[in-house]
Design a protein around this motif. Structure first.
Motif: not given
Length: 367
Positions: A71-77
């Protein structure tokens, strides 16, 4: 997944950290593999590559679907490192002997092993997706010390009131208890909890004496080093190739048991705003510092931190100056950069050094 010119290794792809969607998941894993290989972590690279193979397979399961539809941004997360940490925790606990070949660094069918682990330990691993990695590393403190020496050399008071965001377990809030050899410049107590002598490239930093007035930090999910379960979670995020980091972790646990670091549960923006609103003693330098955390701070909080620092900087005077010391990743060169701003008189950001992520070496750029 992009490959290098030889077609054998994944190549880091420069993308927006905030991008979302299934392609972004694929890119996050490919980038993590490339980043690990570039930073001496082949075992972690193998784990991340094997996880991605399972994500891209036809295998069904709640965990795999959650990753695929992140659901989020996988790289930033740091999505790949969340799962890699969970798998490493199983290995550290001795619960999954099938993982042994991977963590011994010997050839194995990585994809089959990781597929079995994901299927058999889905409930345990699912919990590791709920929060970002905790990447506390004492070796990064050498960068902070070098930055403080440089700030003093610029005429800022040599009494430092340090504020750290993303402190995790507060290991870098105990930097006053460590001993450093920075290109021949010696800093810290003789009877030290840890000793650091990173490979130093370039001229040494300025050689001055200074004192810490206070060290205080925050984290949205602070870790208690004296709790064995919480300490195990922190160890799980240590790349297994870097054995010295486990030794440092044990030393940090011992230091925390003697005197706990000053650490509060709070998000970065709330903490910075609250601390900057407090009176600052004349003749002290107030310093905001952080390492490998900015990418995990939500954009709205980043904006608030920047606004609060610039507003406080506008109020700073030579007797009560303000500084901002950051050690964060430059993913273009696969290095971490030590950058500093200070007020008044030096508002432009200065690159002081490029450094290894875990403190193995520092390339001093400030002259």
């Amino acid at each position: 997944m992009q490959m290098d010119d030889a077609g054998k290794k994944p190549k880091y792809e420069l993308v927006d950290m905030g991008v979302t969607g299934e392609d972004a998941v694929r890119t996050a894993f490919a980038n993590q593999v490339a980043y690990c290989e570039a930073n001496g972590a082949p075992i972690t690279a193998r784990v991340c590559a094997a996880i991605m193979a399972e994500v891209e397979s036809d295998q069904q399961g709640a965990l795999l679907e959650r990753v695929r539809r992140w659901q989020g941004a996988p790289l930033a997360d740091a999505l790949p490192l969340r799962l890699a940490g969970g798998i490493h925790a199983l290995q550290l606990a001795g619960e999954v002997p099938e993982l042994a070949p991977i963590y011994r660094g010997v050839p194995a069918d990585d994809a089959a092993i990781i597929a079995e682990v994901i299927s058999g330990y889905e409930a345990q691993l699912m919990r590791w997706l709920d929060g970002p990695p905790q990447t506390n590393e004492a070796g990064r403190s050498s960068n902070f010390i070098a930055a403080l020496l440089w700030l003093e050399d610029r005429g800022l008071p040599a009494r430092f009131e340090c504020l750290e965001i993303g402190s995790s377990a507060g290991i870098n809030l105990m930097i006053d208890r460590y001993r450093y050899d920075l290109g021949g410049v010696l800093v810290g107590p003789d009877e030290a909890a840890m000793r650091f002598a990173p490979e130093w490239k370039g001229p040494p930093p300025p050689d001055h004496a200074f004192a810490f007035v206070s060290l205080k930090g925050c984290d949205v999910a602070p870790v208690d080093l004296t709790d064995p379960a919480q300490a195990l979670r922190l160890k799980a995020y240590i790349w297994p190739e870097h054995t010295i980091r486990f030794e440092r972790m044990e030393a940090a646990i011992a230091a925390a048991k003697q005197r706990a670091p000053d650490l509060v549960k709070m998000n970065a923006a709330d903490f910075v705003e609250a601390e900057l609103a407090k009176p600052q003693a004349p003749g002290t330098t107030r310093v905001l510092m952080h390492s490998i955390v900015w990418q995990y701070v939500p954009e709205d909080q980043q904006a608030r931190v920047i606004a609060a620092m610039e507003a406080a900087g506008a109020r700073a005077t030579p007797d009560v100056p303000l500084a901002w010391v950051a050690l964060e990743a430059n993913r273009t060169v696969h290095r971490h950069e030590l950058r500093v701003r200070f007020w008044p008189g030096g508002e432009e950001e200065v690159l002081l050094a490029r450094a290894h992520a875990h403190g193995a070496d520092i390339e001093w750029k400030a002259g």
